[in-house]
Design an enzyme around this catalytic site. Sequence first.
Site, PDB file in Angstrom:
ATOM      1  N   HIS A 100      34.441  47.237  34.210  1.00 42.10           N
ATOM      2  CA  HIS A 100      35.392  46.800  33.192  1.00 42.10           C
ATOM      3  C   HIS A 100      36.276  47.972  32.755  1.00 42.10           C
ATOM      4  O   HIS A 100      36.767  47.999  31.642  1.00 42.10           O
ATOM      5  CB  HIS A 100      34.674  46.232  31.958  1.00 42.10           C
ATOM      6  CG  HIS A 100      34.009  44.909  32.174  1.00 42.10           C
ATOM      7  ND1 HIS A 100      32.834  44.765  32.846  1.00 42.10           N
ATOM      8  CD2 HIS A 100      34.373  43.647  31.819  1.00 42.10           C
ATOM      9  CE1 HIS A 100      32.473  43.486  32.877  1.00 42.10           C
ATOM     10  NE2 HIS A 100      33.399  42.782  32.264  1.00 42.10           N
TER      11      HIS A 100
ATOM     12  N   GLU B 236      40.128  34.040  40.933  1.00 44.43           N
ATOM     13  CA  GLU B 236      41.246  34.991  40.945  1.00 44.43           C
ATOM     14  C   GLU B 236      42.154  34.786  42.154  1.00 44.43           C
ATOM     15  O   GLU B 236      43.376  34.932  42.060  1.00 44.43           O
ATOM     16  CB  GLU B 236      40.715  36.429  40.911  1.00 44.43           C
ATOM     17  CG  GLU B 236      40.254  36.901  39.532  1.00 44.43           C
ATOM     18  CD  GLU B 236      38.885  36.370  39.123  1.00 44.43           C
ATOM     19  OE1 GLU B 236      38.200  35.757  39.971  1.00 44.43           O
ATOM     20  OE2 GLU B 236      38.499  36.559  37.954  1.00 44.43           O
TER      21      GLU B 236
HETATM   22  C1  LIG Z   1      35.133  37.193  39.246  1.00 44.44           C
HETATM   23  C2  LIG Z   1      35.090  37.320  37.749  1.00 44.44           C
HETATM   24  N1  LIG Z   1      36.140  36.914  37.023  1.00 44.44           N
HETATM   25  C3  LIG Z   1      36.110  37.009  35.679  1.00 44.44           C
HETATM   26  C4  LIG Z   1      35.029  37.520  35.031  1.00 44.44           C
HETATM   27  C5  LIG Z   1      35.020  37.642  33.503  1.00 44.44           C
HETATM   28  N2  LIG Z   1      33.959  36.819  32.931  1.00 44.44           N
HETATM   29  C6  LIG Z   1      32.771  37.329  32.594  1.00 44.44           C
HETATM   30  S1  LIG Z   1      31.683  36.157  32.091  1.00 44.44           S
HETATM   31  C7  LIG Z   1      32.839  34.932  32.267  1.00 44.44           C
HETATM   32  C8  LIG Z   1      32.491  33.517  31.993  1.00 44.44           C
HETATM   33  C9  LIG Z   1      31.320  33.111  32.832  1.00 44.44           C
HETATM   34  O1  LIG Z   1      31.040  31.767  32.655  1.00 44.44           O
HETATM   35  P1  LIG Z   1      29.820  31.094  33.386  1.00 44.44           P
HETATM   36  O2  LIG Z   1      29.846  31.432  34.836  1.00 44.44           O
HETATM   37  O3  LIG Z   1      29.824  29.673  33.040  1.00 44.44           O
HETATM   38  O4  LIG Z   1      28.551  31.849  32.802  1.00 44.44           O
HETATM   39  P2  LIG Z   1      28.056  31.868  31.275  1.00 44.44           P
HETATM   40  O5  LIG Z   1      28.727  33.024  30.614  1.00 44.44           O
HETATM   41  O6  LIG Z   1      28.424  30.573  30.660  1.00 44.44           O
HETATM   42  O7  LIG Z   1      26.588  32.077  31.375  1.00 44.44           O
HETATM   43  C10 LIG Z   1      34.040  35.456  32.741  1.00 44.44           C
HETATM   44  C11 LIG Z   1      35.265  34.674  33.011  1.00 44.44           C
HETATM   45  C12 LIG Z   1      33.966  37.949  35.839  1.00 44.44           C
HETATM   46  N3  LIG Z   1      32.858  38.502  35.306  1.00 44.44           N
HETATM   47  N4  LIG Z   1      34.018  37.834  37.182  1.00 44.44           N
END
Ligand SMILES: Cc1ncc(C[n+]2csc(CCOP(=O)(O)OP(=O)(O)O)c2C)c(N)n1
Lengths: 321, 321, 344, 344
Positions: B125, B58
């Site tokens: 959220h 971000e």
């Molecule tokens: C700082 C932040 N930005 C955006 C989000 C929204 N978000 C939730 S899960 C996700 C994807 C996460 O991907 P990854 O770290 O690869 O974990 P996975 O879901 O694949 O286990 C996002 C963008 C968040 N939780 N935290």
Amino acid sequence: MSITYLEAIREAQEKALRDDPRVYIYGQDVAAFGGAFKATKNLAKEFPGRILDAPISEDAMVGSAIGAAIEGMRPIVEMQFADFSTLAVNQIVNQAATLYWRTQVACPITIRLPSGGNPGSGPFHSQSLESLYAHFPGLVVMTPATVEDAYTMLLEAVDIDDPVIFCEHKYLYNRLKSAELPESGLPCHQARVARLGRDLTIVAYSAMVHEALAAAEQLRKEDIEVEIVDLRCVKPLDVDTVLASVARTARLLCVGESWPWGGVNSEVITSVVTHGFHLLDAPPQRINSKDTPVPFHVGLWGAHKPSTQVIVAAARRLYEW
Amino acid sequence: MSITYLEAIREAQEKALRDDPRVYIYGQDVAAFGGAFKATKNLAKEFPGRILDAPISEDAMVGSAIGAAIEGMRPIVEMQFADFSTLAVNQIVNQAATLYWRTQVACPITIRLPSGGNPGSGPFHSQSLESLYAHFPGLVVMTPATVEDAYTMLLEAVDIDDPVIFCEHKYLYNRLKSAELPESGLPCHQARVARLGRDLTIVAYSAMVHEALAAAEQLRKEDIEVEIVDLRCVKPLDVDTVLASVARTARLLCVGESWPWGGVNSEVITSVVTHGFHLLDAPPQRINSKDTPVPFHVGLWGAHKPSTQVIVAAARRLYEW
Amino acid sequence: MLDTLNPPKRNVVPPVSREQYIKAFSWMLLARTVEEKLASLWRAGKIAGGVYLGKGQEAVSAAIGILLKSGDIFGPLIRDQAGRLAFGESLVDIFRTHFGSRTGPTRGRDGNVHRGKPRDGYHAMISHLGSLVSVVAGALVARRFKGDTSAIGATTIGDGGTSTGSFHEAINMAAVEKLPLVVVVVNNQYAYSTPNHRQFACNHLVDRAIGYGVEGYTMDGTDLRSCLEVVAYATERARSGHGPQMVVGSCLRLSGHGEHDDGFYVDKNLFHTALGRDCLKVAENYLQEQEWADEALVETWRRNAKQQVEEAVAKAQREPLADPSDETWCPYATQRLAQALLVR
Amino acid sequence: MLDTLNPPKRNVVPPVSREQYIKAFSWMLLARTVEEKLASLWRAGKIAGGVYLGKGQEAVSAAIGILLKSGDIFGPLIRDQAGRLAFGESLVDIFRTHFGSRTGPTRGRDGNVHRGKPRDGYHAMISHLGSLVSVVAGALVARRFKGDTSAIGATTIGDGGTSTGSFHEAINMAAVEKLPLVVVVVNNQYAYSTPNHRQFACNHLVDRAIGYGVEGYTMDGTDLRSCLEVVAYATERARSGHGPQMVVGSCLRLSGHGEHDDGFYVDKNLFHTALGRDCLKVAENYLQEQEWADEALVETWRRNAKQQVEEAVAKAQREPLADPSDETWCPYATQRLAQALLVR
Ligand SMILES: Cc1ncc(C[n+]2csc(CCOP(=O)(O)OP(=O)(O)O)c2C)c(N)n1
Ligand SMILES: Cc1ncc(C[n+]2csc(CCOP(=O)(O)OP(=O)(O)O)c2C)c(N)n1
Ligand SMILES: [Mg+2]
Ligand SMILES: [Mg+2]
């Protein structure tokens, strides 16, 4: 002998470290160097291993303090300037402030924010961020105005089970002196009547208490007796003490160094008018810094923040309403 | 045919992209996926290379938008949820908000914050962060309550030379519908009288405008005629329109979904009492969410935020004052 | 299988035993069973908000949970159901949290994966990715202060989470403090819809280890044996004073991002590569290959898992949900503060 | 001297010419002269707030400034006086900013090192370390949109600044976008009072490059030739489409953190190592060794620099300071918004 506001902060940390093995200090340059403002001077020598220099990682500084607090420690985090705490906002407002509410595990951390303007400090070393943090549920936001409060409130901050944002004013660090440190003080959720008066209540906190006191002295010559309430803590806010004062004076002027929109002043005024509208004989007024960043040039800076003269003029107008 | 609040946001972005080659969109999952809420659905297909998926960064998302804006672009940054913008606070309030003031170079970026509560969304959220951003000088903070405003204000946000925090309410995304999109709307610094009334002014913004409207309908049955001012933009704040309404009704109730301390409500009430104290026949009142994080469980959530019933009760009390 | 980046390969980890493998497998199976139940409850509208599954990542997660000891610290993320169970989470708490039960660890205040018992070393994540790493690191700082030299901490992060500034600050800080922290990066190829190539540009995420001065290893996240070996090695290194460890496990997310998401954007070819293997099937095959368990035995375990889960759901469903009238709406822990506010 | 990490050594950079070396040296000399003046003005109480010097870092900074072309983008940090000058900064603007002149680029609103002309590609840093990297990256994103394929961007960061989350997010993002960004890390051994070993735990900061998938090089920050060579190589690589470049220059901060600081905490032994060499002296020696300039010529340059600086100071001192009565106290750029607010 006399002791400064800054020394009081140092002494409080020394006492906390001495009395409570759970206390440690984490921040940039706080160990051998003693901190950018020397608030931790000699503590590393006195308490080896308990004063830790941090990398330039405000987010991790606060995050790690939260983890340590979960394990029962009582960390004090020093931000080098309040302004840099914007990089730890997420850890502060989302992780620390919500921990107890979410899990019933307390988060007793103290985050020290060297706050407020000083000549030539410019937009990024002058900020007053108490209103940012006070907006979020779960934080205690302290804004000591006196040497005594700097001392006892910092001890209380460490003692309290909630995360405390401790806004210490840089302008007061070496300018404010007291004869000695008190054994104890008011609890943080109580405001203090810093001066008794009859005609008008000025509510202020931190460095602005002293501008208000100076204004009150000037106004006394005009036979206007100003009562001054020092908020001490802006979250939670002691509305009762403010209301009691306004009940006596029927006039309210709020003075704060932070920006106007949604700051301490607007919270105080709103609390007063929603609960004590009938007490007021005149519209409540506020004086804030201007709604721009804090300027570097000393002349601009002087015009940007509330000054004694502006307070005097506003108080006079309000008195004559 | 009807169009939702969410579709209006998509349409506005489509129009901005079509009309202005300087516009691009940057955010997590905004390209092929069309965004977590589908606000950028199909835009990547329509405007190849202009909708870019961002890493989970971000701070860099906003920082890079600032750099692009300096070079004359007009980036739209989508935060996946408003809550995650806490990680970009520094770039927003210190870099973007101050750029023009420091350098005379404008910073025309739009940061979209999917805001506010939805059933089961929980503390991270559901946040309404307009008050956080409005506190800082240099930001425009928009809080559209209608499909029409979602559309025209987003276009205006992109057009404006200042950084805009665009708080779009998730609860309205698919629930709010309109027949069609307008050609143009009020400029953002003007509030709107959403309902004419005689007895009482309710000031609200975003989703709470609809709670207020529902409350007004109920109160009409009791012959209480509520006037409703929709702020539209909480920074800058159109105090004039609010004052004009209060001049007619002499009573003020503010309703906002954000936390009470120093939020929009306290800024509105303070502006009204400092400038229009004499207009009021009763103490101004406010209704906010409770001062805790936003709860997950639907029942807790319903009790945490202002509801139509709570507004009705407060308005009735104020009317009977 | 032990693919280490930094230190020379060494035989510090004993071969994976039947007992350990079966234990880990059982947690995987239980986690899968829990999550299938959660998904069906969600589809039935019994759970508000989102449901997030760890399908395809049970091997990594179970390995962590199993190799942590009592007194250790665990900071799980959204896809760590297996690790949570192995670390000691009660089945019923999972459902309590999803339902918003008054009796659950968050008492309905937070939901789904945001649960934990931080005082027991089982941390409760917030949503903001990356922000838990420094918290676990800080808990280890506290342990050092308290003279606890045997405990370690582990936390997981996704491929997407590695892009956060929080992640960077925390692992760097842990390296400076030489904390016994194991960071397991689970590269499941996607962050929500975003593929690796839009998330980072290095060849392999384990290449980050050297830049932090921490030891780094890779493992096949679809292969329980690989996970048990490598995590055993990393935890052992952390425990014996070698500072932070970064382990990168590769696999594929075998569900949508959440149950609301069908994952249409996932490159379908990946399902036919080694990454796309279902770790539960791989492990079951291995059990049979090794003749550690036959199909019938696994079936018994499966039935047993189902029954445990059904009982837990039933128990949770009988319990009261959160009720606003129980709430004091006071966020403070400090008693005198809370009292002063209530009086006001 | 060209110590590259990632790509094989290649002879893409022509040897440093006399002309280029002298040009760079002149900027170094001018920067040193400017800063000596700033320090003395500060001691005389003529400058409010802090004064921060780049003493010992002029070689790195000048090399960057000189190797950027017109149309490129530069995001300097606090110790980049030499680079700023080489990139085109006017001498008088330096003093205007320190004095708070109405005529300066920030018109007294911000001071000392917080100056720039962002629309000319010369960015104005804020204090928060690390936060400029993504801004420069974003400017390059804009250039790509605008079809400008020749420009590159460069920015510097200290050893301390590499610990910020902002730095991490920005360089990772630049790598994903394959932007022509050169990030020069100046490891001057300290961040304020904090030595490297409390800041990071890797062997060398350049080890971070591989983890971002960017090319990384090291250079001797005390040796102008090394700096010119390596920065030339890195800028060339960036310009020719090889994505972000990380260059790590090592040296020692030869001043306090700011002029208020005597640097008592600096390990005195470092001054006697190669790191502690004064790059200005090293460069002067080299000029003489190569017979590119003798002592007398350097002395002429020095006098010339002094004179330029004195003239700039004198000019700035004659100009009006910022005046609150000029201020509208309106932070908005949008004319209709500013007007609406003024009317209110
Ligand atoms: C700082 C932040 N930005 C955006 C989000 C929204 N978000 C939730 S899960 C996700 C994807 C996460 O991907 P990854 O770290 O690869 O974990 P996975 O879901 O694949 O286990 C996002 C963008 C968040 N939780 N935290
Ligand atoms: C995010 C942030 N935290 C803290 C500071 C305070 N601060 C200013 S300079 C400095 C040290 C910087 O060290 P380094 O990055 O090595 O640069 P150097 O001063 O050595 O050139 C610190 C901690 C800051 N400017 N920004
Ligand atoms: Mg992933
Ligand atoms: Mg340094």
